[in-house]
Write an enzyme that holds these catalytic residues in place. Structure first.
Site, PDB file in Angstrom:
ATOM      1  CB  ALA A  83      -0.921   0.013   1.214  1.00 17.37           C
ATOM      2  CG  ASP A  84       1.084   3.749  -2.972  1.00 24.47           C
ATOM      3  OD1 ASP A  84       2.291   3.474  -3.108  1.00 24.47           O
ATOM      4  OD2 ASP A  84       0.223   3.469  -3.818  1.00 24.47           O
ATOM      5  CE  LYS A  94      -3.428  -2.340  -3.341  1.00 20.32           C
ATOM      6  NZ  LYS A  94      -1.938  -2.407  -3.368  1.00 20.32           N
ATOM      7  CD  GLU A 103      -2.219  -2.655  -7.003  1.00 19.54           C
ATOM      8  OE1 GLU A 103      -0.982  -2.787  -7.047  1.00 19.54           O
ATOM      9  OE2 GLU A 103      -2.782  -1.622  -6.594  1.00 19.54           O
TER      10      GLU A 103
END
Length: 218
Positions: A83-84, A94, A103
């Site tokens: 994940a970001d 994401k 995703e």
């Protein structure tokens, strides 16, 4: 530990969720790559994988791991991805790598979503990391105008095309106070394929790499 060492630690921890005979959903990005490399040690144990991007599929195949079409694989028992950003409710941003739509499809088709990240990704309020929105090219300007109405600053990701042949608008300068509401609002804009908020279907488990080891949030 370095950031890469933390990423490897959480990727190794996620391998514990892999059981014999599984078809495993596999994400995209630097942390997911550590998981792919670790999965190579277990390839005789699983029945195959479903990849969320061409890049991940190529990496899996490079290890001799079978990659299946998601339509053939059906419902998946497990999906592992990075994940970001994440909040403590396991809502995620994401799509920094541009694979958000695939995703999201794999996550939706999975019983358990294990997110792996280093501790820098955990935030109180999401939005410092620009929120990606995948857009049909002819709708780019219209979608951008609608995003401005929602309070964001959309920026075209220059020179980038998704695996689906679309473009990405990254939304800057937006504090995301109500992730589920914003996810629905963005997806309701004509021309949007999907956006990088994983709040309607959040992670089930978040494995966070820290200097002292792996923390688990559920």
């Amino acid at each position: 530990m370095t950031q890469d060492e933390m990423k490897k630690a959480v990727a190794d921890a996620a391998l514990e969720y892999v059981e014999s005979g599984m078809i495993v959903g596999v994400g995209t990005g630097s942390t997911a790559n550590f998981f792919i490399d670790g999965l190579a040690r277990l390839k005789g144990k699983i029945d195959g994988t479903v990849a969320s991007s061409v890049a991940s599929a190529d990496r899996l195949k490079g290890h001799g791991i079978q990659v299946l079409d998601s339509n053939e694989a059906g419902q998946l028992p497990l999906y592992v991805d990075g994940a970001d950003e994440s909040n403590r409710y396991l809502h995620l941003i994401k799509g920094g790598g541009g694979a958000l739509t695939r995703e999201k499809i794999v996550a939706a088709a999975s019983d358990k979503f294990v997110c792996i990240a280093d501790e820098s990704k955990l935030v109180d309020v999401m939005g410092k990391f620009p929120l990606p929105v995948e857009v049909i090219p002819m709708a780019r300007s219209y979608v951008a105008r609608e995003i401005v109405k929602l309070g964001g600053e959309p920026v075209l990701r220059e020179g980038f095309t998704t695996d689906n042949g679309n473009v990405i608008l990254d939304i800057h300068n937006m504090e995301i106070m109500e992730p589920v509401k914003l996810e629905n609002a963005l997806n309701g804009i004509v021309g949007v394929v999907t956006n990088g908020l994983f709040a309607i279907r959040p992670a089930d488990v978040l494995l966070l790499g820290t200097p002292s080891g792996v923390d688990k949030l559920e």
